[in-house]
Write an enzyme that holds these catalytic residues in place. Structure first.
Site, short mmCIF file in Angstrom:
data_model
loop_
_atom_site.label_atom_id
_atom_site.label_comp_id
_atom_site.label_asym_id
_atom_site.label_seq_id
_atom_site.Cartn_x
_atom_site.Cartn_y
_atom_site.Cartn_z
N LYS A 73 11.79 9.96 -26.99
CA LYS A 73 10.74 9.13 -27.59
C LYS A 73 10.00 9.83 -28.71
O LYS A 73 10.08 11.04 -28.90
CB LYS A 73 9.78 8.62 -26.50
CG LYS A 73 10.44 7.47 -25.73
CD LYS A 73 9.51 6.70 -24.87
CE LYS A 73 10.29 5.52 -24.24
NZ LYS A 73 9.59 4.91 -23.15
N ARG A 86 13.85 7.58 -16.43
CA ARG A 86 14.70 6.68 -17.22
C ARG A 86 15.18 7.47 -18.43
O ARG A 86 14.37 7.88 -19.25
CB ARG A 86 13.90 5.44 -17.64
CG ARG A 86 14.71 4.41 -18.40
CD ARG A 86 13.84 3.22 -18.78
NE ARG A 86 14.61 2.22 -19.49
CZ ARG A 86 14.90 2.28 -20.79
NH1 ARG A 86 14.49 3.30 -21.53
NH2 ARG A 86 15.61 1.32 -21.36
N1 HH2 Z 1 11.33 2.47 -22.54
C1 HH2 Z 1 12.15 1.70 -23.29
C2 HH2 Z 1 12.71 0.54 -22.76
N2 HH2 Z 1 12.48 0.18 -21.48
N3 HH2 Z 1 11.44 0.59 -19.40
C3 HH2 Z 1 10.63 1.33 -18.64
N4 HH2 Z 1 10.39 0.98 -17.37
N5 HH2 Z 1 10.03 2.46 -19.12
C4 HH2 Z 1 10.22 2.89 -20.40
O1 HH2 Z 1 9.63 3.92 -20.79
C5 HH2 Z 1 11.08 2.11 -21.24
C6 HH2 Z 1 11.69 0.95 -20.71
C7 HH2 Z 1 12.44 2.10 -24.69
O2 HH2 Z 1 13.60 2.87 -24.76
P1 HH2 Z 1 15.05 2.31 -25.17
O3 HH2 Z 1 15.53 1.33 -24.15
O4 HH2 Z 1 15.94 3.46 -25.38
O5 HH2 Z 1 14.82 1.63 -26.57
P2 HH2 Z 1 14.74 0.12 -27.06
O6 HH2 Z 1 13.53 -0.48 -26.43
O7 HH2 Z 1 14.64 0.24 -28.55
O8 HH2 Z 1 15.99 -0.59 -26.62
#
Ligand code: HH2
Length: 276
Positions: A223, A257
């Protein structure tokens, strides 16, 4: 303290070891892996690889929630995630990363066991869907929406406010018939938070757990706050991510995660053993 996390297909013993949830984004635009696993075949192969690397859960998402992103129409999100859930549900505990009750419902029908809701039950129909399927539930905190959340987020006392939000949402879920053992909470690192907010929350995961009475999931992987501290771009944030993951376990996180499953599992196993 919390013997189990119940989900649709069974339960995890979260006293014994830290769980690792592998991120599987079936999106063209996710912040770190957008477009990498956009076809069903690529996504399924990536899911299997993460299982082989030790993932306890595969978190499948069809809508990016990166800062500035816009919502994806329901039909498109369904088209992205349901075939992948279908293909992997027989061999993995699948979590569906969605804020839409209809997408959660379809994914649970396709074999998913857990709903990961970054909107923290923003869709009024979500509680009924989770209750009906007896699914696991991750309730996350976000200030604002992905489109606006990084435009000067403001808190008086971020840890107390996030803890209070999550406590209220857990109460809402339980009042709606969801068993507390189904629920995990998440402070939502990077979701409407400046660097200092993220750091304060990570230092106080134990307070969030105490405020809600539920185990904490931490999503720190790759992040922006890691880039802010290390000066590294997204592909070079592995060491920073692992340091933050180890720290989060030390402060009470029971589920991580992550994008980098193999390395994160090593960290989790080491810290779990050292903590015995
Ligand atoms: N972060 C992201 C997405 N979903 N869910 C939970 N519970 N906690 C988190 O910190 C979280 C999440 C963001 O990361 P990522 O899925 O890699 O990116 P994007 O939202 O751009 O798909």
């Amino acid at each position: 303290m919390w013997p189990v996390w119940q989900h649709r297909g069974g339960s995890f013993d979260i006293c014994k070891r830290t769980l690792v949830m592998g991120v599987l984004n079936v999106t063209p635009d996710s912040f770190s892996d957008g477009g990498c696993f956009a076809s069903i075949g690529e996504a399924v192969a990536r899911g299997r690889a993460m299982l082989a690397e030790g993932a306890d859960i595969l978190d499948i998402g069809g809508e990016s929630t990166r800062p500035g992103s816009l919502p994806v129409p329901e039909a498109e999100e369904l088209e992205r995630v349901v075939p992948v859930v279908n293909a992997l549900a027989g061999e993995a505990v699948v979590s569906i990363d969605t804020s839409k009750a209809a997408v959660a419902d379809a994914a649970l029908n396709a074999g998913a066991c857990i709903v990961n809701d970054v909107s923290g039950l923003g869709d009024p129909r979500m509680i009924e869907v989770v209750r009906r399927h007896q699914a696991g539930l991750v309730i996350m905190h976000m200030q604002g929406t992905p489109q606006t959340m990084q435009q000067s987020p403001v808190y008086h006392d971020v840890v107390t406010e996030v803890g209070e939000f999550l406590r209220q949402r857990v109460g809402l879920a339980v009042a709606g018939g969801i068993v507390p053992a189904q629920i995990v909470v998440d402070p939502g690192i990077g979701f409407g938070k400046e660097l200092d907010h993220n750091l304060a929350l990570l230092r106080s995961l134990d307070r969030i757990a105490a405020a809600t009475g539920r185990p904490v999931l931490a999503g720190v992987s790759r992040k922006r706050f890691i880039g802010a501290i290390t000066g590294r771009e997204i592909p070079d944030r592995l060491a920073g991510s692992l340091a933050a993951a180890a720290f989060a376990i030390g402060r009470g996180a029971r589920i991580l995660r992550v994008h980098d499953v193999k390395e994160s599992c090593d960290v989790a196993r080491m810290i779990d053993k050292l903590n015995l």
